[in-house]
Enzyme design. Sequence first.
Site, PDB file in Angstrom:
ATOM      1  N   SER A 306      33.388  37.860  37.580  1.00  0.00           N
ATOM      2  CA  SER A 306      32.554  38.286  38.699  1.00  0.00           C
ATOM      3  C   SER A 306      32.908  37.549  39.982  1.00  0.00           C
ATOM      4  CB  SER A 306      31.075  38.103  38.332  1.00  0.00           C
ATOM      5  OG  SER A 306      30.486  37.087  39.112  1.00  0.00           O
ATOM      6  N   LYS A 307      32.885  38.310  41.054  1.00  0.00           N
ATOM      7  CA  LYS A 307      33.255  37.797  42.367  1.00  0.00           C
ATOM      8  C   LYS A 307      32.338  36.623  42.731  1.00  0.00           C
ATOM      9  CE  LYS A 307      33.510  39.740  47.027  1.00  0.00           C
ATOM     10  NZ  LYS A 307      33.497  40.964  47.807  1.00  0.00           N
ATOM     11  N   ARG A 308      31.090  36.743  42.381  1.00  0.00           N
ATOM     12  CA  ARG A 308      30.102  35.735  42.759  1.00  0.00           C
ATOM     13  C   ARG A 308      30.234  34.471  41.908  1.00  0.00           C
ATOM     14  NH1 ARG A 308      25.009  35.406  41.214  1.00  0.00           N
ATOM     15  NH2 ARG A 308      25.247  37.315  39.998  1.00  0.00           N
ATOM     16  N   LYS A 309      30.424  34.653  40.613  1.00  0.00           N
ATOM     17  CA  LYS A 309      30.389  33.488  39.717  1.00  0.00           C
ATOM     18  C   LYS A 309      31.748  32.834  39.486  1.00  0.00           C
ATOM     19  CE  LYS A 309      26.974  35.629  36.779  1.00  0.00           C
ATOM     20  NZ  LYS A 309      26.940  36.271  35.486  1.00  0.00           N
TER      21      LYS A 309
END
Length: 559
Positions: A306-309
Site C-alpha cells: 500500500s502506498k500509505r503503509k
Amino acid sequence: MSMNNEKLADMLFPHVDGTPALYENMYPKRDLPDGAMVTRLGPSPTGFIHLGNIYGALTDERLAHRSGGIFYLRIEDTDSKRMVEGAEKVIIESLDFFGIHFDEGAGQDTDRGSYGPYHQSRRKDIYHCFAKELVKKGLAYPCFMTEEEIGAIRQKQEAEKKTPGIYGGYARCRDMSIADVEDALESGSPYVLRLRSKGSENIDPETGSSSVYFKTRDGIRGEISMPENIQDIVVLKADGMPTYHFAHVVDDHLMRTTHVIRGEEWLSSLPIHIELFNALGFDIPVYCHTAVLMKLDENGNKRKLSKRKDPELSLDYYKEKGYHPDALKEYMLTILNSDFEEWRTEHPELPIEDFDFSMDKMSTSGALFDLDKLEDVSKECLFRISSSDLAAFMARWISMYRPDHSDVSSDMDYLEAILDLGRHDNKPRKDLIYAEQILDFIKYFFDGYFRVEDGLPEEVSPQDAKEIIARYKETYDHSDDQSAWFDKIRTIAADMGYAAKPKDYKKNPDDFKGHVGHVSTVIRLAVTGRSQSPDVWAIQQIMGEERVMRRLGDYDPSL
Ligand code: GLU
C-alpha cells in the site's frame, strides 16, 4: 446505418474530417516477424511511479524484446484533474534509471515513432473520429443526464439492491429523438457520449451482472469466463476527452499493440473493453492481467502493498537507498517468472536478456515482494558487476544523494580498490547490498569519517593494547606478504602471553591471556576503528603505508 444515426453523428461531430480508413492507412499493420509482440506501457502522470509500474514495464519490455517486437511508451493523460506537473518527466527518468528502454513513444523532449502522437491528450481528433463512427452505427449516443440525476438513480438502485450504473431502463437518453437532442445541444446542455451496450437483457440478481457469459483467453491466466458488459459506459466525457476505456481501445488498435499487459485491477473492466473492440470492429489484442504485488505483514499475512503503509512501494525508496537498477530488475524477474532463479543459478554469468522470459511462468494469484530477498539478490548481483562499474555507480549515487560525501568518490582508483576488496578470494565476499549500506561499510577508509567505533576485546588490557601496537609498528613492513605479516602478529602474541593459535587457547584457557585473534583485533581496531572488517592485511595494502602508520600512531586504546 440509419439516416437518423448519420444525422446525429454529424450533429455531434461536425468538425471531424478524418475517417477510420484514413487512420487505418496512416498506422498500418507493423511489419514484424511472426510472433513478434508489440507491447506498451500506459502510465498516467499522476505523480506516483511505483514498483507495480516496473513490474509491468519489465514484463512488457522482456516480452517485446525477446520476441523481436516493439515496446513503446504512451502517456495516458486524459484526466486533467489527476494530472501532476512534472510527473511525466519523473516517469521517463525513473524507467530510464532502471534500465527499461523503449523503442518508440513519448520521450523527454520529443516523441519517437510513426504511430503517434503518444500522448492521449493530443489524440482528440482520432478519438472523435471513432466516436463518431460508433454514433453512426447506433452504438453510442449523447447523454444529458446531470450529476444530480445520476446520483438519485444510484441512491434508488442502492435502496432497491439493484445493480448500480446507467444501463437498460436507467439509460434515459438512449432513445431521445433527434429533435430533442438538437434542442439540448442548442441550449448548450453539457453531455457525455455513452456506449449503447448490447448486453443489458438478463441480469442475474445474485451477481448483479449479465447472466450471459463469454469466454476469452488471458495471456497469463489462460481461459477465463466473464459476464457480458451491461453498462452504457461513458466513451467521451463532457470535455470531449475520452475515458480510459475508449482511449486505450482506439490506441491499442491503431498503435498495433498485440499484447495489453496491465494490472489485475483492470480485469473486471475487460467485458467493457471487449464490447468496445467489437463495436469498433477491431481485432482484440491478447489481454494479460498481471498479479498484484503483495507482502507479508508483521503477522505473516499476505496483503497488497500500500502506498500509505509501505515506503518500499515507491521507486524513490530504491533510488534513495541506492539499489543498483540491475539488482531491482533481477529481483523483479525472480518474482515474475518462477524458473528465473534456477536459471540464474545455472548461468551466473549471463545477462538477464538471455533468460527465456515467458508468460506461462507468471503468477496469477499475487506476487510476493520481500525486501530481505531483494537484499540477497542484490548481493549476488553486485558481485557480478565489475568493481569499476560499481565505483562509477557509487560516484553517481553520492553526487545525487550524498553530495556532502563527495570526497569518497574523488579518487576513483582508491574507491575501486576498496570495492574490489575480497572479491577474488576463494570464498569471495558478497556483502555489498546498496549504496547507502556500502557507504557506511567502507567509510573507515576515508580519514574524514574514520573513528574508533568499538572497544577492546576483554582479553586485552589497554596496557597490552598499547604494547601490541608499539611492537607491531616496530616490525611493520608494508611489503610483507600476507603470511609473513601474520607470522609477525603470531610472534607478538606469543611474546606477550597470548596463544599463537586459537585452538591452543581453547584447550588450555588458563595458560594464556587470550589468543592471536584478540591481538589482531587490536590492530584491526587501530586501522579500521571496527572489531569486524575484511582482511586487515588487504585493507592496509589499499590504504597505503602512510595512512596505516598514522592510524597506528593515533590509536589510543584507553579511550
Ligand atoms: N493508464 C492506466 C493506468 O495507469 C494504464 C492501464 C493500462 O496499461 O492499460 O493504470
